[in-house]
Design a protein around this motif. Sequence first.
Motif, short mmCIF file in Angstrom:
data_model
loop_
_atom_site.label_atom_id
_atom_site.label_comp_id
_atom_site.label_asym_id
_atom_site.label_seq_id
_atom_site.Cartn_x
_atom_site.Cartn_y
_atom_site.Cartn_z
N ASP A 132 -56.10 32.73 2.68
CA ASP A 132 -57.22 32.31 0.63
C ASP A 132 -57.24 31.29 1.07
O ASP A 132 -58.33 30.75 -0.22
CB ASP A 132 -56.61 33.61 0.26
CG ASP A 132 -56.13 34.83 0.31
OD1 ASP A 132 -57.12 35.16 1.03
OD2 ASP A 132 -55.46 35.73 0.23
N CYS A 133 -56.29 30.26 1.48
CA CYS A 133 -55.97 28.91 0.43
C CYS A 133 -54.75 28.22 1.50
O CYS A 133 -54.27 28.64 2.35
CB CYS A 133 -55.34 29.15 -0.57
SG CYS A 133 -55.25 27.20 -1.08
N TYR A 134 -55.96 27.34 2.23
CA TYR A 134 -55.70 26.15 2.98
C TYR A 134 -54.95 25.05 1.93
O TYR A 134 -55.58 24.27 1.27
CB TYR A 134 -56.47 25.75 3.91
CG TYR A 134 -56.24 26.55 5.15
CD1 TYR A 134 -56.11 26.35 6.50
CD2 TYR A 134 -57.10 28.09 5.04
CE1 TYR A 134 -56.34 27.36 7.45
CE2 TYR A 134 -57.13 28.80 6.17
CZ TYR A 134 -56.85 28.61 7.13
OH TYR A 134 -57.01 29.50 7.84
N ASN A 135 -53.46 24.46 2.87
CA ASN A 135 -53.33 23.25 2.33
C ASN A 135 -53.21 22.08 3.82
O ASN A 135 -52.49 22.71 4.23
CB ASN A 135 -51.66 23.81 1.94
CG ASN A 135 -51.46 24.59 1.25
OD1 ASN A 135 -51.93 24.14 -0.02
ND2 ASN A 135 -50.81 25.46 0.86
N ARG B 283 -56.86 23.36 -0.70
CA ARG B 283 -55.93 22.02 -1.28
C ARG B 283 -55.68 21.33 -0.32
O ARG B 283 -54.37 20.98 0.26
CB ARG B 283 -54.34 22.67 -1.53
CG ARG B 283 -54.57 24.05 -2.70
CD ARG B 283 -53.62 24.00 -4.00
NE ARG B 283 -52.91 25.56 -2.77
CZ ARG B 283 -52.37 26.38 -3.07
NH1 ARG B 283 -52.51 27.08 -4.00
NH2 ARG B 283 -51.91 26.77 -2.22
N PRO C 222 -62.62 31.08 1.87
CA PRO C 222 -60.93 29.98 1.19
C PRO C 222 -61.33 29.25 0.81
O PRO C 222 -62.36 28.82 0.72
CB PRO C 222 -60.38 29.75 3.29
CG PRO C 222 -61.68 30.08 3.75
CD PRO C 222 -62.36 30.42 3.53
N GLU C 223 -59.87 29.24 -0.40
CA GLU C 223 -59.97 27.45 -0.67
C GLU C 223 -59.31 26.59 -0.21
O GLU C 223 -58.06 27.14 0.33
CB GLU C 223 -59.00 28.20 -2.41
CG GLU C 223 -60.69 29.27 -2.99
CD GLU C 223 -59.40 29.65 -4.37
OE1 GLU C 223 -60.34 29.86 -5.20
OE2 GLU C 223 -58.44 29.70 -4.84
N GLY D 54 -64.53 25.75 -3.99
CA GLY D 54 -63.17 25.98 -4.05
C GLY D 54 -61.92 24.59 -3.37
O GLY D 54 -61.05 24.81 -2.23
N CYS D 55 -62.37 23.38 -3.70
CA CYS D 55 -61.62 22.43 -3.03
C CYS D 55 -60.80 21.99 -4.15
O CYS D 55 -61.26 21.32 -5.09
CB CYS D 55 -62.97 21.53 -2.47
SG CYS D 55 -63.18 22.12 -0.60
#
Length: 366
Positions: free
Chosen positions: A52-55, A92, A89-90, A127-128
């Motif tokens: 869902d979210c990539y760091n 970060r 996905p978002e 989403g960034c």
Amino acid sequence: MGLNKTLPTNPGDGKTSYANNSSFQNVVISKTWDLVDETLRNMWEKGGFSDDCYNMVDLGCASGPNSLSFVTHVIHAIQDLRKNSNDSPEFRFFLNDLPENDFNSLFKLVENFNDGKEVVCQLSRSGCFVYGLPGSFYSRLFPRKTLHFAYSSNSLHWLLQVPRGLESENKENIYISITSPPEVIDAYAEQYKRDFSTFLRMRGEEMVPGGRMVLTFVGRRFEDPTSKEQSRHLTMLAHTLLEMVVQGLLEKDDLYSFNVPIYMPCQEEVDYIINHEGSFKIDKIATFPVRWDANKLVDELPFDKNRSGKLVANCIRAFMEPMLVSHFGKLMNCDDLFKRYAERVGEHLSKERSEYIMLSISLTMR
């Protein structure tokens, strides 16, 4: 005063700032994008960006326009990979450096930067999201198993500290040179081994299984660390400082106690440390040369020793000045020092177009 207070680059956007004297670093960064693209493509082919979210993090981002090139390049690369995908996905993006880094100037750039395709302050619409992350990359920066991709350029040759016990062993040198005794060489190598192993272990705790890293830093071509090509730019700086000592402008004891917390490893050392530490496997490791005076704006112009000498001196000053002023105090006249240094470097480059050897590595979390 701790190294955190003296290692950050010159702040702001003045004539001696890192922001205006990091053309060499920009050239190095541009040479890493193929490896970054290949690494991101491999991540995509292994299952896409399904979380869902990539760091993602830039470790040792410094300040100035170079700091945002990681964010914009990775975003465009991911957009190209996802153009036929329905997932959303978002992302970060964390910009990491020491707490004393000029984050204020950096985030003014985040608000205003425009690379011709999109304005970074509008990244959240796709989403960034961009964050500052102060702290040493030789410590934990993320919760366990949350980091997907790490990038670092022109940073990992900096050590956590100057190796201990060098003051009485490395007189008239500020790094490893041909006149350094074996004890100095061993102390630097051991400090690098400890620090790079710590870096890998910290990232290993933070990364998700299969997470990736691309790391680029100054290295050396030969196993012998006293090779004259290895640290000639620092040897020239030491000679310039010694000249000022002889003229009574600096104290001899201050020079004898000054050593730079840098280590430029050979490929064999890096390979051994990565495999011995065990958190990551090497996907690709390569070396490439970059001229001391590399600058995209003047590379097509005929060589001019005065211009090249100033380019190199200004680049070195942008990251060395805080450390020099902290150590030598009020006696240090950086304008005079780097004027002398520029002349010395210019004369050298008129006879030999010296290069740094860069190491670039793509790693996967085991």
